[in-house]
Design a protein around this motif. Structure first.
Motif, PDB file in Angstrom:
ATOM      1  N   ALA A 253      20.707  24.664  49.368  1.00  0.00           N
ATOM      2  CA  ALA A 253      21.461  23.540  48.805  1.00  0.00           C
ATOM      3  C   ALA A 253      20.513  22.461  48.294  1.00  0.00           C
ATOM      4  O   ALA A 253      20.768  21.837  47.251  1.00  0.00           O
ATOM      5  CB  ALA A 253      22.407  22.965  49.850  1.00  0.00           C
ATOM      6  N   ALA A 254      19.405  22.227  49.006  1.00  0.00           N
ATOM      7  CA  ALA A 254      18.436  21.210  48.583  1.00  0.00           C
ATOM      8  C   ALA A 254      17.798  21.601  47.255  1.00  0.00           C
ATOM      9  O   ALA A 254      17.589  20.747  46.372  1.00  0.00           O
ATOM     10  CB  ALA A 254      17.374  21.015  49.649  1.00  0.00           C
ATOM     11  N   LEU A 255      17.479  22.888  47.079  1.00  0.00           N
ATOM     12  CA  LEU A 255      16.922  23.344  45.808  1.00  0.00           C
ATOM     13  C   LEU A 255      17.939  23.169  44.676  1.00  0.00           C
ATOM     14  O   LEU A 255      17.580  22.774  43.563  1.00  0.00           O
ATOM     15  CB  LEU A 255      16.512  24.820  45.901  1.00  0.00           C
ATOM     16  N   ALA A 256      19.199  23.451  44.957  1.00  0.00           N
ATOM     17  CA  ALA A 256      20.242  23.299  43.938  1.00  0.00           C
ATOM     18  C   ALA A 256      20.382  21.834  43.519  1.00  0.00           C
ATOM     19  O   ALA A 256      20.513  21.524  42.327  1.00  0.00           O
ATOM     20  CB  ALA A 256      21.574  23.833  44.465  1.00  0.00           C
ATOM     21  N   VAL A 257      20.345  20.939  44.496  1.00  0.00           N
ATOM     22  CA  VAL A 257      20.441  19.512  44.188  1.00  0.00           C
ATOM     23  C   VAL A 257      19.214  19.058  43.396  1.00  0.00           C
ATOM     24  O   VAL A 257      19.322  18.325  42.407  1.00  0.00           O
ATOM     25  CB  VAL A 257      20.594  18.681  45.478  1.00  0.00           C
ATOM     26  N   GLY A 258      18.028  19.501  43.823  1.00  0.00           N
ATOM     27  CA  GLY A 258      16.819  19.144  43.099  1.00  0.00           C
ATOM     28  C   GLY A 258      16.867  19.617  41.654  1.00  0.00           C
ATOM     29  O   GLY A 258      16.531  18.862  40.727  1.00  0.00           O
ATOM     30  N   ASN A 259      17.292  20.860  41.439  1.00  0.00           N
ATOM     31  CA  ASN A 259      17.392  21.382  40.078  1.00  0.00           C
ATOM     32  C   ASN A 259      18.414  20.611  39.250  1.00  0.00           C
ATOM     33  O   ASN A 259      18.198  20.368  38.049  1.00  0.00           O
ATOM     34  CB  ASN A 259      17.764  22.863  40.108  1.00  0.00           C
ATOM     35  N   ALA A 260      19.510  20.219  39.861  1.00  0.00           N
ATOM     36  CA  ALA A 260      20.519  19.436  39.141  1.00  0.00           C
ATOM     37  C   ALA A 260      19.950  18.090  38.717  1.00  0.00           C
ATOM     38  O   ALA A 260      20.161  17.638  37.584  1.00  0.00           O
ATOM     39  CB  ALA A 260      21.758  19.245  40.009  1.00  0.00           C
ATOM     40  N   CYS A 261      19.204  17.456  39.606  1.00  0.00           N
ATOM     41  CA  CYS A 261      18.608  16.158  39.277  1.00  0.00           C
ATOM     42  C   CYS A 261      17.560  16.299  38.170  1.00  0.00           C
ATOM     43  O   CYS A 261      17.490  15.460  37.259  1.00  0.00           O
ATOM     44  CB  CYS A 261      17.966  15.536  40.521  1.00  0.00           C
ATOM     45  N   GLY A 262      16.745  17.343  38.239  1.00  0.00           N
ATOM     46  CA  GLY A 262      15.771  17.574  37.185  1.00  0.00           C
ATOM     47  C   GLY A 262      16.435  17.820  35.844  1.00  0.00           C
ATOM     48  O   GLY A 262      15.975  17.333  34.801  1.00  0.00           O
TER      49      GLY A 262
END
Length: 287
Positions: A253-262
């Motif tokens: 989930a943290a990777l998904a959030v990071g990718n969304a922010c990027g």
């Protein structure tokens, strides 16, 4: 969570061009804008947008660019009290040349963004924080602060940035719970064995997503978007990833959030975008 972000505080001038020129070539500027920049500043602004109490340590000059940078950060809600203002100093200004595909070329003056030292972070700052995030800065300063942060019971993340190939961040990486690198930086990090030193390495791959290596593994494929300006996308990723970890979300989930922010940052001109949990959730629903 309360985060202490340490690193560069810059002022950015973004020049949009039809294409990046060849050597001895020329191209047309189609648009230009100015706003705050610097990896530590960008990450701090992103964290505040995601509801994380964030204090920023860095240095600026007492010129107009420095005043503008501090005003913008304070307006966003970043605690700028520890930032050093250097009398007669020149704030680091970076000129970001962005082509129609969102690719970035950066020109910079030296400025005073590394005038601060480890002593600029007093014990009170460390004692009042839960996490220490270190971005591109003098490697010895980063290592000293990482040691002090660990001694104070803080978790530590390190994002050396594009100068990872030219400077020795091995000591800071060895103290990192999370080391952030992108594809280009990963080659240098691997050569220097930095990824073997950190507990977890977070590999940022832009449109190709992100993955974890080391003490944790996992990946996320990323989001298919047409980037407008990739400047600051890695800083937005770090802010989103850390905020998700602080929120108790698992690595996937943290990777998904990071990718969304990027991805959100890549759709806007400039090194920052307005991050919020609502914007992330809407983006993920749409993609």
């Amino acid at each position: 969570m309360r985060v202490l972000c340490v690193g560069h505080v810059n002022w950015d001038v973004t020049l949009r061009v039809s294409s990046l020129p060849d050597p001895d070539g020329e191209t047309s500027i189609t648009d230009q804008s100015q706003a705050g920049g610097g990896s530590a500043s960008n990450t701090a602004a992103g964290l505040v947008g995601l509801g994380v109490d964030t204090t920023l340590v860095g240095s600026v000059g007492d010129d107009e660019s420095g005043l503008l940078a501090l005003h913008e950060l304070s307006r966003l809600g970043v605690n700028c009290d520890p930032i050093l203002t250097v009398d007669g100093g020149e704030t680091t200004v970076k000129y970001l040349v962005v082509d129609e595909d969102g690719q970035v070329m950066i020109l910079a003056n030296d400025g005073v963004n590394e005038a601060f030292t480890a002593e600029a972070v007093d014990d009170d700052h460390l004692q009042s924080a839960d996490h220490l995030h270190l971005t591109g800065q003098d490697p010895e300063t980063a290592a000293t602060l990482a040691d002090r942060g660990i001694a104070a019971g803080l978790s530590v993340s390190v994002d050396p940035g594009r100068r990872i190939c030219d400077r020795d961040y091995s000591a800071a990486a060895a103290r990192a719970d999370y080391l952030f690198v992108n594809d280009r930086e990963l080659n240098c990090a691997t050569v220097d064995s930095l990824t073997d030193r950190a507990r977890v390495t977070v590999c940022k791959r832009g449109n190709d997503g992100a993955e974890l290596r080391g003490g944790e593994t996992g990946s996320h494929p990323g989001y298919d978007i047409e980037p407008v300006d990739t400047a600051g996308a890695g800083d937005a990723f770090a802010a989103g990833f850390l905020a998700a970890v602080f929120d108790g979300r698992d690595s996937a989930a943290a990777l998904a959030v990071g990718n969304a922010c990027g991805a959100l940052a890549s759709r806007d001109i400039g090194a920052r975008t307005d991050l919020s949990w609502g914007a992330i959730e809407q983006f993920q629903q749409d993609h």
